[in-house]
Design an enzyme around this catalytic site. Sequence first.
Site, short mmCIF file in Angstrom:
data_model
loop_
_atom_site.label_atom_id
_atom_site.label_comp_id
_atom_site.label_asym_id
_atom_site.label_seq_id
_atom_site.Cartn_x
_atom_site.Cartn_y
_atom_site.Cartn_z
N CYS A 47 0.58 -1.21 0.21
CA CYS A 47 0.10 0.14 -0.04
C CYS A 47 1.00 1.10 0.00
O CYS A 47 1.55 1.58 1.06
CB CYS A 47 -0.94 -0.03 1.26
SG CYS A 47 -1.83 1.55 1.61
N CYS A 50 0.36 3.66 2.86
CA CYS A 50 0.69 2.94 3.98
C CYS A 50 2.33 3.40 4.27
O CYS A 50 2.90 3.81 5.35
CB CYS A 50 0.72 1.72 4.37
SG CYS A 50 -1.19 1.23 4.30
#
Length: 127
Positions: A47, A50
């Site tokens: 991600c 993230c």
Amino acid sequence: MFLQRKMVKLLHVEGFENLQKATKENEGKTIFVLFFGSKGADGKSWCPDCVKADPIVHEQSKYAPEDSVFIECGVGDRPFWKDQTNIFRTKLGIKCVPTLMKWGSKGRKLEEGQCADKGLVRMMFED
């Protein structure tokens, strides 16, 4: 794995069951949970949001109350996360990663780009 930082316990768990275990073991303490796309063999999350938020959230966690617990929780690989019936979505109402929340406090969470905002993250830990 667990590290001690300025009286804030940092735990890393993978999956819903391990999250439940960690929160139960730390009942009675202030708990913050960062949900993120699990890391691969290269040590990086699938991600991109993230990856961007991770250093900011960790740096701002120094503002968490003493004796609190900060849990990083991997939500699985991308295909598991994208399944709209996964347990994080159905049991906890997590809609996106990264999500930073104060455990047991409804509505107290930051999502996606908010997790990369130093001011918002600091307020989450301080409040």
